[in-house]
Design an enzyme around this catalytic site. Structure first.
Site, mmCIF file in Angstrom:
data_model
loop_
_atom_site.group_PDB
_atom_site.id
_atom_site.type_symbol
_atom_site.label_atom_id
_atom_site.label_comp_id
_atom_site.label_asym_id
_atom_site.label_seq_id
_atom_site.Cartn_x
_atom_site.Cartn_y
_atom_site.Cartn_z
ATOM 1 N N CYS A 1 3.257 3.201 6.952
ATOM 2 C CA CYS A 1 2.308 2.319 7.097
ATOM 3 C C CYS A 1 2.807 0.969 7.441
ATOM 4 C CB CYS A 1 1.244 2.073 5.858
ATOM 5 S SG CYS A 1 2.212 1.833 4.211
ATOM 6 N N ASP B 1 4.606 -1.291 6.075
ATOM 7 C CA ASP B 1 4.514 -2.279 5.119
ATOM 8 C C ASP B 1 5.915 -2.874 4.896
ATOM 9 O OD1 ASP B 1 1.908 -2.183 4.997
ATOM 10 O OD2 ASP B 1 1.821 -1.474 2.864
ATOM 11 N N CYS C 1 1.014 1.773 -2.729
ATOM 12 C CA CYS C 1 1.372 0.251 -2.635
ATOM 13 C C CYS C 1 1.937 -0.253 -3.855
ATOM 14 C CB CYS C 1 -0.130 -0.455 -2.640
ATOM 15 S SG CYS C 1 -0.802 -0.262 -0.791
#
Lengths: 170, 130
Positions: free
Chosen positions: B37, B39, B106
């Protein structure tokens, strides 16, 4: 059948965009549902399955970055999927610094400059990938693709940031 | 998708954003990323002479759940020993913030970040002792 074979094209990162379009549109006509309306159900089902696979192949191969990831999968390059983390310090430091610079960029000009730099980095990285694929250097391909993921994400964030600034100026 | 109040609170009022000098001897830095993603998360701890984590900072570029997860971890580790901080599990983070299943990764990122920060701090202590 892999996406390249489906379109009758050599499995390579460097792909002739015109040849891709030509192959796609020819096959799309061949399997178009309209041509099968009066055919038996099994033929109709086959045509609609072929058309769907064809669309997916075209979508995947049209964009150089998604083509590179697909080709890496074919070459057996092991890429971290959802939920997998990496700790490559050089790559992450580069990504972190780029995002900080974008966060601090206060003007459209500054953002456009960062976005242009990122696009150039993406082009350079893609150009370098071709020879890595030819050499089948999986470690280097993996490293380059992870960096491309971050560069692509950066370009996306830069576009979003630009739109926000545009909107607040309007 | 409905997000929990705790998650929204950490996202809207993130605690402990910032950086320490990563070369300082009492600072451990963890830098981790989730390439799928895009991140990237930096989490730092500052360890006092008594062996307790006296302060923690983070900087995260990612979605709201990644920001909330790292914010929460910086709050949790303060006042803990590094051994205690090391036992923080992503499932604890996910449960506390009521992360939806698609955002569980996450919390994995935040767990990996604190572990990496502790490993970095320990490596510094070992180097100093040699």
């Amino acid at each position: 059948m892999d996406h390249f074979a489906r379109l009758g094209l050599p499995a390579a990162l460097d792909l002739d965009a015109v040849a891709l379009d030509r192959a796609y549109f020819a096959l799309q006509r061949q399997w178009h549902p309209d041509r099968f309306v009066s055919r038996p159900p099994d033929e109709r089902a086959r045509a609609s399955a072929e058309a769907a696979s064809l669309n997916e192949a075209y979508r995947t191969l049209k964009d150089p970055l998604s083509r590179a990831f697909y080709l890496a999968g074919m070459a057996g390059v092991n890429l971290p999927g959802d939920g997998k983390t990496i700790d490559d310090p050089d790559l992450l430091m580069e990504a972190m610094e780029a995002r900080e610079a974008l966060h601090d960029a206060g003007s459209l000009e500054a953002i456009d400059k960062l976005a242009a730099d990122a696009r150039q980095d993406i082009q350079k990285a893609l150009a370098g990938l071709s020879s890595l694929f030819l050499a089948n250097d999986r470690t280097a391909i993996r490293k380059a693709l992870l960096r491309l993921r971050y560069l692509d994400k950066f370009a996306e964030e830069a576009r979003a940031r630009r739109m926000n600034i545009d909107r607040s100026n309007a | 998708m409905a997000y929990s109040e705790k998650l929204i609170d950490h996202y809207e009022n993130p605690r402990n954003i910032g950086s320490f000098d990563k070369t300082a001897e009492d600072v451990g830095t963890g830098l981790v990323g989730a390439p799928a993603c895009g991140d990237v998360m930096k989490l730092q701890i500052k360890v006092g002479a008594d062996g307790l984590i006296e302060d923690a900072k983070f900087k995260t570029f990612g979605c709201g759940s990644a920001i909330a997860s790292s914010s929460l971890v910086t709050e949790w580790v303060k006042g803990k020993t590094i051994d205690e901080a090391e036992t923080i599990k992503n499932t604890d983070i996910a449960r506390h913030l009521a992360l939806p299943p698609v955002k569980i990764h996450c919390s994995v990122l935040a767990e990996d970040a604190i572990k990496a920060a502790i490993a970095d701090y320990r490596a510094k202590v070992t180097r100093k002792a040699e």
